[in-house]
Each structure stands twice: as structure tokens, then as C-alpha cells.
Scaffold this motif. Sequence first.
Motif, PDB file in Angstrom:
ATOM      1  N   LEU A  71       0.847  -1.188   0.000  1.00 14.13           N
ATOM      2  CA  LEU A  71       0.000   0.000   0.000  1.00 14.13           C
ATOM      3  C   LEU A  71       0.880   1.236   0.000  1.00 14.13           C
ATOM      4  O   LEU A  71       1.844   1.323   0.772  1.00 14.13           O
ATOM      5  CB  LEU A  71      -0.888   0.031   1.252  1.00 14.13           C
ATOM      6  CG  LEU A  71      -1.749  -1.190   1.529  1.00 14.13           C
ATOM      7  CD1 LEU A  71      -2.521  -0.998   2.834  1.00 14.13           C
ATOM      8  CD2 LEU A  71      -2.692  -1.466   0.375  1.00 14.13           C
ATOM      9  N   LEU A  72       0.562   2.191  -0.878  1.00 21.09           N
ATOM     10  CA  LEU A  72       1.245   3.484  -0.941  1.00 21.09           C
ATOM     11  C   LEU A  72       0.197   4.550  -0.657  1.00 21.09           C
ATOM     12  O   LEU A  72      -0.682   4.793  -1.483  1.00 21.09           O
ATOM     13  CB  LEU A  72       1.858   3.702  -2.326  1.00 21.09           C
ATOM     14  CG  LEU A  72       2.767   2.585  -2.863  1.00 21.09           C
ATOM     15  CD1 LEU A  72       3.165   2.871  -4.295  1.00 21.09           C
ATOM     16  CD2 LEU A  72       3.986   2.416  -1.978  1.00 21.09           C
ATOM     17  N   VAL A  73       0.257   5.163   0.505  1.00 21.28           N
ATOM     18  CA  VAL A  73      -0.765   6.126   0.921  1.00 21.28           C
ATOM     19  C   VAL A  73      -0.550   7.442   0.187  1.00 21.28           C
ATOM     20  O   VAL A  73       0.552   8.001   0.201  1.00 21.28           O
ATOM     21  CB  VAL A  73      -0.737   6.341   2.442  1.00 21.28           C
ATOM     22  CG1 VAL A  73      -1.801   7.342   2.859  1.00 21.28           C
ATOM     23  CG2 VAL A  73      -0.922   5.005   3.163  1.00 21.28           C
ATOM     24  N   THR A  74      -1.616   7.936  -0.444  1.00 26.16           N
ATOM     25  CA  THR A  74      -1.517   9.160  -1.243  1.00 26.16           C
ATOM     26  C   THR A  74      -2.323  10.323  -0.690  1.00 26.16           C
ATOM     27  O   THR A  74      -1.949  11.476  -0.900  1.00 26.16           O
ATOM     28  CB  THR A  74      -1.976   8.902  -2.693  1.00 26.16           C
ATOM     29  OG1 THR A  74      -3.329   8.421  -2.667  1.00 26.16           O
ATOM     30  CG2 THR A  74      -1.075   7.888  -3.377  1.00 26.16           C
ATOM     31  N   ASP A  75      -3.437  10.051   0.008  1.00 28.00           N
ATOM     32  CA  ASP A  75      -4.322  11.138   0.417  1.00 28.00           C
ATOM     33  C   ASP A  75      -5.068  10.791   1.700  1.00 28.00           C
ATOM     34  O   ASP A  75      -5.374   9.623   1.947  1.00 28.00           O
ATOM     35  CB  ASP A  75      -5.373  11.413  -0.675  1.00 28.00           C
ATOM     36  CG  ASP A  75      -4.758  11.871  -1.980  1.00 28.00           C
ATOM     37  OD1 ASP A  75      -4.411  13.048  -2.088  1.00 28.00           O
ATOM     38  OD2 ASP A  75      -4.624  11.020  -2.887  1.00 28.00           O
ATOM     39  N   GLY A  76      -5.373  11.813   2.496  1.00 25.94           N
ATOM     40  CA  GLY A  76      -6.220  11.652   3.663  1.00 25.94           C
ATOM     41  C   GLY A  76      -5.517  10.983   4.832  1.00 25.94           C
ATOM     42  O   GLY A  76      -4.292  10.992   4.942  1.00 25.94           O
ATOM     43  N   ARG A  77      -6.333  10.394   5.707  1.00 28.06           N
ATOM     44  CA  ARG A  77      -5.821   9.730   6.905  1.00 28.06           C
ATOM     45  C   ARG A  77      -6.571   8.424   7.095  1.00 28.06           C
ATOM     46  O   ARG A  77      -7.789   8.375   6.929  1.00 28.06           O
ATOM     47  CB  ARG A  77      -6.031  10.624   8.130  1.00 28.06           C
ATOM     48  CG  ARG A  77      -5.376  10.127   9.394  1.00 28.06           C
ATOM     49  CD  ARG A  77      -5.435  11.188  10.501  1.00 28.06           C
ATOM     50  NE  ARG A  77      -6.763  11.321  11.053  1.00 28.06           N
ATOM     51  CZ  ARG A  77      -7.252  10.590  12.057  1.00 28.06           C
ATOM     52  NH1 ARG A  77      -6.505   9.637  12.609  1.00 28.06           N
ATOM     53  NH2 ARG A  77      -8.473  10.784  12.497  1.00 28.06           N
ATOM     54  N   GLY A  78      -5.814   7.370   7.420  1.00 30.10           N
ATOM     55  CA  GLY A  78      -6.436   6.067   7.576  1.00 30.10           C
ATOM     56  C   GLY A  78      -5.730   5.201   8.585  1.00 30.10           C
ATOM     57  O   GLY A  78      -4.899   5.672   9.361  1.00 30.10           O
ATOM     58  N   TRP A  79      -6.063   3.915   8.541  1.00 32.64           N
ATOM     59  CA  TRP A  79      -5.542   2.931   9.483  1.00 32.64           C
ATOM     60  C   TRP A  79      -5.162   1.640   8.771  1.00 32.64           C
ATOM     61  O   TRP A  79      -5.782   1.257   7.781  1.00 32.64           O
ATOM     62  CB  TRP A  79      -6.600   2.602  10.536  1.00 32.64           C
ATOM     63  CG  TRP A  79      -6.969   3.754  11.393  1.00 32.64           C
ATOM     64  CD1 TRP A  79      -8.079   4.551  11.255  1.00 32.64           C
ATOM     65  CD2 TRP A  79      -6.251   4.266  12.504  1.00 32.64           C
ATOM     66  NE1 TRP A  79      -8.077   5.523  12.216  1.00 32.64           N
ATOM     67  CE2 TRP A  79      -6.967   5.375  13.001  1.00 32.64           C
ATOM     68  CE3 TRP A  79      -5.057   3.905  13.131  1.00 32.64           C
ATOM     69  CZ2 TRP A  79      -6.547   6.113  14.091  1.00 32.64           C
ATOM     70  CZ3 TRP A  79      -4.635   4.646  14.227  1.00 32.64           C
ATOM     71  CH2 TRP A  79      -5.373   5.732  14.704  1.00 32.64           C
ATOM     72  N   TYR A  80      -4.169   0.966   9.339  1.00 36.15           N
ATOM     73  CA  TYR A  80      -3.786  -0.380   8.934  1.00 36.15           C
ATOM     74  C   TYR A  80      -3.579  -1.169  10.216  1.00 36.15           C
ATOM     75  O   TYR A  80      -2.972  -0.670  11.173  1.00 36.15           O
ATOM     76  CB  TYR A  80      -2.485  -0.373   8.125  1.00 36.15           C
ATOM     77  CG  TYR A  80      -1.902  -1.756   7.931  1.00 36.15           C
ATOM     78  CD1 TYR A  80      -2.424  -2.613   6.976  1.00 36.15           C
ATOM     79  CD2 TYR A  80      -0.854  -2.218   8.727  1.00 36.15           C
ATOM     80  CE1 TYR A  80      -1.917  -3.888   6.810  1.00 36.15           C
ATOM     81  CE2 TYR A  80      -0.335  -3.489   8.568  1.00 36.15           C
ATOM     82  CZ  TYR A  80      -0.873  -4.321   7.606  1.00 36.15           C
ATOM     83  OH  TYR A  80      -0.379  -5.592   7.451  1.00 36.15           O
ATOM     84  N   GLN A  81      -4.095  -2.405  10.240  1.00 38.44           N
ATOM     85  CA  GLN A  81      -3.899  -3.230  11.428  1.00 38.44           C
ATOM     86  C   GLN A  81      -3.697  -4.671  11.039  1.00 38.44           C
ATOM     87  O   GLN A  81      -4.433  -5.211  10.204  1.00 38.44           O
ATOM     88  CB  GLN A  81      -5.101  -3.109  12.366  1.00 38.44           C
ATOM     89  CG  GLN A  81      -4.908  -3.857  13.668  1.00 38.44           C
ATOM     90  CD  GLN A  81      -6.043  -3.641  14.646  1.00 38.44           C
ATOM     91  OE1 GLN A  81      -7.128  -3.198  14.293  1.00 38.44           O
ATOM     92  NE2 GLN A  81      -5.788  -3.978  15.906  1.00 38.44           N
TER      93      GLN A  81
END
Length: 131
Positions: free
Chosen positions: A59-69
Amino acid sequence: MKDVKTLFPVGEENTAFAQYFIGQSYLQPLAESLPVSNVAFEPGCRNNWHIHHKGGQILLVTDGRGWYQEWGKPARELKPGDTVDIPPEVKHWHGAAKDSWFAHIAISVPAEGASNEWLEPVSDEEYNKLK
């Protein structure tokens, strides 16, 4: 969500995998020679726990805010520029924060016999503990 500006096109509603998501997500394939897509999540949207057998995922995060678990570990907050290298056979989930849209490039690592196993949803109780 369609009006949100992201680095890559938001794409169409993710109807192909909607049954494995809580909330609305969008999917935009980015290449034909390799499974690479922009996946965008409306606030509060997340996918079910799942496992990538054989190949794994990046995963390559490009925008916003999120979570990974990952199963059995604390959730990790994700912001633009973060990367997640998910080895094969690791149970995990990813998605948007409650108050933010989120987008990442998902790259399925090619491997002979690679497949995804979709599992149970992330419970509201688990998810609502995240800030």
C-alpha cells in the motif's frame, strides 16, 4: 467522495468488492500489466479482515488519513507518503479514519496461485476505539 481531489483518479464505486467493506469505497485500476489500483475510502469506510495468500500486497498512501492493522497488533495510523508492505498470509485490514477520506495505491504482489481470502468485518467496537 467523487468531488474530493486526490493524486490519482477516485474511480467508480467499488461494487465488485462492496460486500467486503463497511461504508463506501471507490476503485480505479491504474495499470493493465500488473494489479495496481487507487482505492479511495469515504470517512469511516474500512475493509474486512483479509489475507493475501502467496503474493502479499503493498500500500502506498496518497491522500487523507487512515488505518492499517495486523491481527493481534495495534492499529497503525496512515498518512500520505506512508507505505505498508504486507507479507503473504498476514491477516489484516485497512481503511479511512472516522473523520477523513483516505486513498492508497494497492499493489498486489504477483505470485503463482495468489488469492485473497475475505474474512469477518472489523467490528464497530474495535474501529471506534481508534482516534
